[in-house]
Design a protein around this motif. Sequence first.
Motif, PDB file in Angstrom:
ATOM      1  N   ALA A   7       0.867  -1.185   0.000  1.00 17.86           N
ATOM      2  CA  ALA A   7       0.000   0.000   0.000  1.00 17.86           C
ATOM      3  C   ALA A   7       0.900   1.231   0.000  1.00 17.86           C
ATOM      4  O   ALA A   7       1.812   1.339   0.818  1.00 17.86           O
ATOM      5  CB  ALA A   7      -0.907   0.005   1.224  1.00 17.86           C
ATOM      6  N   GLU A   9       1.067   5.578  -0.328  1.00 15.98           N
ATOM      7  CA  GLU A   9       0.366   6.859  -0.250  1.00 15.98           C
ATOM      8  C   GLU A   9       0.216   7.447  -1.658  1.00 15.98           C
ATOM      9  O   GLU A   9       1.128   7.361  -2.486  1.00 15.98           O
ATOM     10  CB  GLU A   9       1.150   7.809   0.655  1.00 15.98           C
ATOM     11  CG  GLU A   9       0.376   9.017   1.072  1.00 15.98           C
ATOM     12  CD  GLU A   9       1.106   9.803   2.157  1.00 15.98           C
ATOM     13  OE1 GLU A   9       0.701  10.955   2.362  1.00 15.98           O
ATOM     14  OE2 GLU A   9       2.046   9.287   2.792  1.00 15.98           O
ATOM     15  N   LEU A  29      -2.958   3.695  -0.668  1.00 15.07           N
ATOM     16  CA  LEU A  29      -3.111   3.543   0.774  1.00 15.07           C
ATOM     17  C   LEU A  29      -4.554   3.773   1.217  1.00 15.07           C
ATOM     18  O   LEU A  29      -5.083   3.023   2.022  1.00 15.07           O
ATOM     19  CB  LEU A  29      -2.167   4.496   1.502  1.00 15.07           C
ATOM     20  CG  LEU A  29      -2.219   4.473   3.026  1.00 15.07           C
ATOM     21  CD1 LEU A  29      -1.917   3.081   3.563  1.00 15.07           C
ATOM     22  CD2 LEU A  29      -1.252   5.483   3.595  1.00 15.07           C
ATOM     23  N   VAL A  39       3.568  -0.938   3.941  1.00 13.71           N
ATOM     24  CA  VAL A  39       2.929   0.347   3.682  1.00 13.71           C
ATOM     25  C   VAL A  39       4.037   1.371   3.474  1.00 13.71           C
ATOM     26  O   VAL A  39       4.995   1.425   4.246  1.00 13.71           O
ATOM     27  CB  VAL A  39       2.041   0.767   4.880  1.00 13.71           C
ATOM     28  CG1 VAL A  39       1.460   2.149   4.667  1.00 13.71           C
ATOM     29  CG2 VAL A  39       0.939  -0.255   5.123  1.00 13.71           C
ATOM     30  N   VAL A  41       4.711   5.481   3.087  1.00 18.06           N
ATOM     31  CA  VAL A  41       4.136   6.814   3.302  1.00 18.06           C
ATOM     32  C   VAL A  41       5.219   7.868   3.092  1.00 18.06           C
ATOM     33  O   VAL A  41       6.409   7.565   3.128  1.00 18.06           O
ATOM     34  CB  VAL A  41       3.524   6.956   4.717  1.00 18.06           C
ATOM     35  CG1 VAL A  41       2.371   5.991   4.900  1.00 18.06           C
ATOM     36  CG2 VAL A  41       4.571   6.749   5.788  1.00 18.06           C
ATOM     37  N   ILE A  54      -2.463   5.103  10.617  1.00 21.35           N
ATOM     38  CA  ILE A  54      -2.239   3.811   9.995  1.00 21.35           C
ATOM     39  C   ILE A  54      -2.244   2.757  11.084  1.00 21.35           C
ATOM     40  O   ILE A  54      -1.463   2.825  12.022  1.00 21.35           O
ATOM     41  CB  ILE A  54      -0.895   3.784   9.245  1.00 21.35           C
ATOM     42  CG1 ILE A  54      -0.915   4.848   8.143  1.00 21.35           C
ATOM     43  CG2 ILE A  54      -0.625   2.411   8.668  1.00 21.35           C
ATOM     44  CD1 ILE A  54       0.425   5.084   7.517  1.00 21.35           C
ATOM     45  N   VAL A  60       5.686  -0.172   8.190  1.00 22.48           N
ATOM     46  CA  VAL A  60       5.397   1.131   7.593  1.00 22.48           C
ATOM     47  C   VAL A  60       6.735   1.780   7.277  1.00 22.48           C
ATOM     48  O   VAL A  60       7.562   1.982   8.166  1.00 22.48           O
ATOM     49  CB  VAL A  60       4.564   2.015   8.540  1.00 22.48           C
ATOM     50  CG1 VAL A  60       4.352   3.395   7.930  1.00 22.48           C
ATOM     51  CG2 VAL A  60       3.234   1.343   8.861  1.00 22.48           C
TER      52      VAL A  60
END
Length: 81
Positions: A7, A9, A29, A39, A41, A54, A60
């Motif tokens: 995922a 952003e 995301l 993830v 970001v 999140i 992350v």
Amino acid sequence: MPRKVIAVEAALSPFKEYLREQGYDVVDLDRAHGTVDAVVVRGTDNNLLGGQDIVTRAPVIEASGLTPEQVGREIERRTGL
């Protein structure tokens, strides 16, 4: 073997493109439903009142200051993918 789902952003288009080229399934995301493997970001301190928290067991990874290649290596390192 199923492809790994990352995922990312929405604002990180170059990262999405690179990760797709590397064979990952990439989802936005804000549209990630269910389990993802990692993830990506922009950073944690750039959204003071945006309200985007999140909650995940997946690693992350903050892309701030990193190249897409560095993010890819970090995904591999932190997930063993």
